[in-house]
Structure formats: structure tokens, C-alpha cells
Design an enzyme around this catalytic site. Structure first.
Site, mmCIF file in Angstrom:
data_model
loop_
_atom_site.group_PDB
_atom_site.id
_atom_site.type_symbol
_atom_site.label_atom_id
_atom_site.label_comp_id
_atom_site.label_asym_id
_atom_site.label_seq_id
_atom_site.Cartn_x
_atom_site.Cartn_y
_atom_site.Cartn_z
ATOM 1 N N GLU A 92 0.842 -1.214 0.000
ATOM 2 C CA GLU A 92 0.000 0.000 0.000
ATOM 3 C C GLU A 92 0.870 1.255 0.000
ATOM 4 O OE1 GLU A 92 -2.763 -0.827 -0.869
ATOM 5 O OE2 GLU A 92 -2.753 -2.894 -0.155
ATOM 6 N N TYR A 120 -1.588 -7.907 -10.990
ATOM 7 C CA TYR A 120 -0.570 -7.864 -9.939
ATOM 8 C C TYR A 120 0.701 -8.609 -10.358
ATOM 9 C CZ TYR A 120 -4.182 -6.302 -6.637
ATOM 10 O OH TYR A 120 -5.148 -5.592 -5.993
#
Ligand code: BES
Ligand code: ZN
Length: 622
Positions: free
Chosen positions: A311, A400
């Protein structure tokens, strides 16, 4: 004069306007929302936000006389144009038919007289639906204290269910907010907190000075306490979790410094982490200045902090340079996963990074097989085509891990120092802008045309971006890092090692995951029973070990442990955990039936986007 201003605004749009976003009604070629001032009250009884959004709008096309916004479930009461004098003038508006994915187009009309200024303020008085897709309202029983909790989740196209806005990742705006919450609770936002001595109890003010896309506007309200972990970093959590959270995140200052060394200056001033209640829909959400993070990452041994590293890495890839549309989602997540692995390597060593890399690879191979089996082979291209579909359907390991592996391939050809320099320049050159896959490709090709550049062909690049599966230029996956675990697993299955003699004392959680993931479906239940009782495997403890164990339980049909599958799914709302288990259940008829039974109980605790994802799995449209 009007014309000149409009032309200047056009050039400022750069690549953004060129990318048509299939998931927004916004017409950025006509008007651009530059700032949003929110004034909202959180009504926990009615489960609604209510108040006004004042949009500062720039007129791009002088001929335009209608401002089109996104909305979903909003009840719009009035729309006013705020004149320079401060006088409010009523504007007519209309709502289009509801589209199940995009919501309703909100069209605001400007009488000819009012379109003369290049910048204007529009105030919209509204309230959200009590089922707004972005909002999750939690009862005290769903939190770790006696108070309720609420939060917003904007990504991908849910911001429009709590703010009438141009909800497209290619359109950036600053924002400010005044939030009224119950006085016992604290509000946090993806913005700087503004201390206001004149504020009444329960009133909170915020200011976001850096321009961001609407999906990154975020709010959470609950019984929250804060602990600083450095000058620029800290953690928010419900009080009973604060100490454990602070212990787990002790490396936050180092993470931020490592990120800056790799990707350039941190441009958001502060970096805080908010530990969410268990129902939170994601492992983490990169809301700027304050990542929202699932409590499932608190393992007690700091073994799961790579989610926080991830994050944090979005502070560059995603929040600073943003995918222009959700078809370019890999630019957000692939770059971030690549940075995550690089940062984990620096922070926690090559071995740990290799283990996470190898685990991700196995997941990617499975995802490709699953998508192909479902007739969705085209979703294994990096560049997606999600027009007409919920953009969350594009949220898979492809963006991803195939994305990260593409960058890994480029790194291998450039050499690490040259590739690192390329990345830093990329983040600097496109800071606070959006990026399409095509613009990235063009830039990459231009870089490759320079003297001394590595030799990479267009075909090699396009095989990653526009072809399904994994291309032949895939770099080696470090599976060797699990050699000793794999050997122990084989010896154990062959009866050469007793369960109690497995060398688990030396295993980190990632090795446990590998051990469990590699067990075949036909392993005798007696062996599973031994594993379970010897190591107390179940629904609790390290969330990733529990996930791998429960996947094994489902894969082998080990019924005695089924109640743990249910307990786990009732105890978390985290997408990756929930989706993985429901997907595994949905592989068989009996599993689907069990999955539906669990879901009926778990559904009230899941965020709307997680419900949608689960329903796609266990109630597929035939
Ligand atoms: N931005 C994502 C979460 C997300 C994706 C929200 C798509 C809505 C739509 C976030 O950065 C993320 O990737 N979270 C992961 C954790 C990460 C370590 C892979 C998660 O929630 O599992
Ligand atoms: Zn991410």
C-alpha cells in the site's frame, strides 16, 4: 479571451482526455472538476451520509452547457450555481436511467447566461442511499469495542455512490471536507487534518492539497486512537488493537525511507496506517496519506507486513502516477507489486522476497488456468477490455503478478541500475498525472531507441501486454528457495518423517504456506488429521497459514475441518481470503452448496463489492 483559456485548459489535460474511460459518464473535454468541498453528516441510524458537495468546475469547452457527473443511488435535492457575489442560483438537473454497473448519469444544465466564467462553483445538496455501494456500516459487534464504525471504499467506481463527481481515474481534483460524526467517534480521511478551535464536538475538518482521482477520496469513522511511529508516520486503530498494531508496524519509518530511495521523494507529507475492523473488504487500500489495512495482517511476528509495503508503494505507482482507466489497472497493481518485492528484498532480505515471489507465481499459474477454463482467456492479457463489465472483474493476479513479472523481465534486460533510473524518471515525469498502457509502451519504446539501450523487441513487449498467458521471456522463478520445505513435505508423505518431527520450528509463515499449498488432493485424511491436531491448524492464527490450510481442507474434502472454513469466512471480509475460498468451494457441486450455505450467513458482514465477487463465483450466470 474565453477561447484562449479553454485552449490552455485543453493542453493541461495532456494524455488524460485522450483515454476514453468506459466506466464513467464524465465528459472531461467539456468540464473538469478541480476541487470538491464536502460538508457531510454521518447518520449511523439511517446508514446515510447527508449534506452538500461543492464542486469547483473548470469550463474546458466554451460551448458546453451541460455538466455531466457520475452518481449511483444518490438522492439529489437541489443544485445551485454559486455566483461570485456568493448568491446561489438554482440550476436544473436530471438523472439518467440507472445502469447496474455505472449508476446514473447526473446532468446539470447551465442557462446560457451562466456559462461565461471559466471556473465556477456548483453546490449539490444530496444524501446517499442506505445501501450505497462505497459505504460499509458496522455494528458494534463487528468492531473490537463497544462502538459502531463506518468507512468508504472508492476503488474502482464506487466514489459516485457517496459523492456526485466525475468518477474516472484520469480526472484529478483536490478536496476539503467538514464531517459531522457522533461526538464519541473520530473521523479520518485521505487528507490532512485541519485543527479548528471553533469546531463543535463531533466536527472534523480535512484538506487534501494534492490532486487525486475521486476513487482515492476516503473517510472512516470509529473509535480511533493514534500512535506516532516516527516524524512522518503513525498508526490509527481501535484502542484495544493499538499496541499490537504499533508493534507490527515498527518498521514503518524504514519502509518509507526505502520507498523514497527507490521511487523518489514521498509527496504526500505524512504516511499513516489505519487498522480496520475485520469486515474490511481488502488486505489494504492505498488511500493517500493513510492506507486502510485489514487487521488480518497483524500476525504478532511482523510476517505479513508486505501488505503495508504494497500500500505504501502505491504512493508512487497508483496515487502519483495513476492508471487512466480500469483497463490499465496493471499499471497500478503490477508496478506496485514489483516495487513491493523490491522493497521487501531491501527491508527483509532476498530470501523473504524470493519466498513471496515463488508463492505469487504459483497463484498466477492457477489464476491463468482458472480464467482459461472459464472461457476468460482474454482477461489474462495485461491490457484489459472491461467495457460493459464491472471493473472489479479485472481484479486478478494478472494485473498484480503478471504485471510485476513483466517489469521483472524489463529489469533483467536493462540491468537493475538502468531500470531503477528509468522508473524514477517515470514517476517524476508523470507525477500527479494519469497513464495509459499505450503511453507507457510508447515511452518504453522511445527509451529503447536511445543509444546504449538494451535490446528488447516490440514483439517481446507486446507479448506481455496484448497476449494471454505467460510469454517465453518470463524470468526464472526462485522456486529453489523452498527446496528444504519441499523435501520435508515429500518425506512426510512417504512416511519417512513423523508428523511431530517435521522441522516446523525453523519455518517462517511463508514456508508453512508452501508446505500446505503443495499437498496433493489425494493425501489420506488420517495425515491431515495428524497435521491439524499436532499444529492446531484451523481458522485462527496467521491469516495466510489459515488460508492455505483451509484451501487444503476444501481440496481434499476433509470434512471434519469444514466448520473452520465457515468460521474463517464469517470472521473476515477481506477480498483475497474470501474470494479464494469461495472459488475453491465452487469447483465442486457439493462445495458450491456448502459455499451458498456459508454465504447466506456471512453476506451481511461483507462489503458490497465482496458480495458481488462471491456471487459471481457461487451463483454464476450460465
Ligand atoms: N488497490 C488494491 C485494492 C483494490 C483493488 C480495491 C481493486 C478495489 C479494487 C490494494 O492495493 C491491494 O492490492 N490490496 C491487496 C493486498 C496486496 C498486498 C496484494 C489485497 O487487498 O489483498
Ligand atoms: Zn494494490
Amino acid at each position: 479571451m474565453k477561447k484562449i483559456i479553454a485552449m490552455l485548459a485543453m493542453t493541461a489535460l495532456s494524455a488524460t482526455a485522450a483515454a476514453k474511460d468506459p466506466h464513467s459518464h464524465a465528459e472531461p473535454g467539456k468540464f473538469l472538476v478541480r476541487h470538491v468541498a464536502l460538508d457531510l453528516r454521518a447518520d449511523f441510524e439511517a446508514r446515510r451520509l447527508e449534506g452538500t458537495a461543492e464542486l469547483t468546475v473548470e469550463q474546458v469547452d466554451p460551448e458546453a452547457n451541460e455538466l455531466v457527473l457520475d452518481s449511483n443511488g444518490l438522492e439529489i435535492r437541489t443544485v445551485h450555481l454559486i455566483e461570485m457575489s456568493g448568491r446561489a442560483k438554482v440550476l436544473a438537473f436530471r438523472l439518467g436511467d440507472p445502469d447496474p454497473i455505472l449508476g446514473r448519469k447526473l446532468t446539470i444544465e447551465f442557462p446560457h447566461c451562466c456559462a461565461a466564467t471559466a471556473e465556477m462553483r456548483i453546490r449539490i445538496d444530496y444524501r446517499t442511499s442506505n445501501e450505497a455501494a462505497a459505504l460499509q456500516w458496522l455494528e458494534p459487534a463487528q468492531t473490537s469495542g463497544p462502538y459502531p464504525f463506518m468507512y468508504t471504499q472508492g476503488q474502482a467506481i464506487l466514489a459516485r455512490s457517496w459523492i456526485p463527481i466525475q468518477d474516472s481515474p484520469g480526472i484529478r481534483m483536490t478536496y476539503s471536507a467538514r464531517i459531522k460524526a457522533p461526538p464519541a467517534l473520530t473521523a479520518v480521511m485521505s487528507a490532512a487534518r485541519v485543527e479548528d478551535p471553533s469546531a463543535t464536538p463531533g466536527e472534523h475538518r480535512f484538506e487534501m492539497k494534492q490532486p487525486i482521482p475521486a476513487y482515492l477520496i476516503a473517510l472512516a469513522i470509529g473509535d480511533l486512537a493514534f500512535q506516532p511511529l516516527g516524524d512522518r508516520v503513525g498508526v490509527w486503530a481501535e484502542p484495544s488493537r493499538l499496541a499490537a498494531a504499533a508493534y507490527e508496524l515498527a518498521d514503518l519509518p524504514r519502509m518509507l525511507e526505502t520507498g523514497e530511495r527507490m521511487a523518489g521523494p514521498y509527496r504526500w507529507d505524512r504516511y499513516d496506517v489505519l487498522i480496520m475492523p475485520r469486515a474490511f473488504a481488502y488486505g489494504g487500500m492505498e488511500n493517500p496519506r493513510i492506507s486502510f489495512v485489514s487487521p488480518s495482517i497483524i500476525a504478532g511476528d511482523r510476517s505479513l507486513v508486505s501488505t503495508v509495503v504494497h500500500e505504501l508503494a502505491h504512493s508512487w505507482s497508483g496515487n502519483l502516477v495513476t492508471n487512466a482507466t480500469w483497463n490499465d489497472f496493471w499499471l497500478n497493481e503490477g508496478f506496485t507489486s514489483y516495487l513491493e518485492r523490491r522493497l521487501v528484498e531491501t527491508l527483509y532480505g532476498e530470501r523473504r522476497a524470493e519466498m513471496e515471489d515463488a508463492i505469487a507465481y504459483e497463484g498466477l499459474v492457477q489464476t491463468i488456468a482458472d480464467l482459461e477454463a472459464a472461457g476468460l482467456g482474454q482477461d489474462t492479457d495485461l491490457k484489459l477490455d472491461l467495457a460493459g463489465r464491472d471493473p472489479n472483474e479485472g481484479t486478478s493476479d494478472i494485473a498484480y503478478d503478471k504485471g510485476a513479472r513483466f517489469l521483472r523481465f524489463l529489469e533483467s534486460r536493462f540491468g537493475r541500475p538502468a531500470f531503477d533510473a528509468f522508473l524514477r524518471e517515470y514517476f517524476d515525469a508523470h507525477a500527479f498525472l494519469s497513464m495509459t498502457t499505450e503511453a507507457f509502451r510508447t515511452e518504453l519504446l522511445a527509451r529503447l531507441a536511445k543509444p546504449g539501450a538494451p535490446r528488447i523487441s516490440v514483439e517481446e513487449i507486446d507479448a506481455w501486454i496484448y497476449s494471454p498467458g505467460l510469454p517465453p521471456t518470463l524470468t526464472a522463478v526462485p522456486l529453489g528457495v523452498f527446496e528444504s520445505v519441499d523435501r520435508a513435505a515429500a518425506d512426510w508423505r512417504a512416511g519417512k518423517i513423523a508428523t511431530a518431527d517435521l522441522p516446523v520450528k525453523d519455518w517462517v509463515p511463508q514456508e508453512w504456506v508452501r508446505f500446505l499449498d503443495e499437498q496433493p488432493a489425494d493425501i489420506p485424511h488420517a495425515k491431515l488429521d495428524e497435521l491439524r491436531s499436532t499444529f492446531r491448524l484451523g481458522a485462527d492464527g496467521n491469516a495466510l497459514i489459515a488460508l492455505s490450510w483451509l484451501q487444503l481442507v476444501i481440496r481434499t474434502g476433509f470434512e471434519p475441518a469444514y466448520p473452520d472454513v465457515e468460521r474463517f469466512l464469517l470472521n473476515t471480509g477481506r477480498w483475497r481470503l474470501v474470494e479464494t475460498l469461495f472459488r475453491d468451494l465452487a469447483r465442486t457441486e457439493a462445495g458450491t452448496a456448502f459455499g451458498r450455505e456459508i454465504y447466506a450467513k456471512a453476506k451481511p458482514g461483507y462489503h458490497q463489492s465482496i458480495r458481488d465477487a462471491v456471487e459471481r463465483l457461487i451463483y454464476p450466470k450460465s
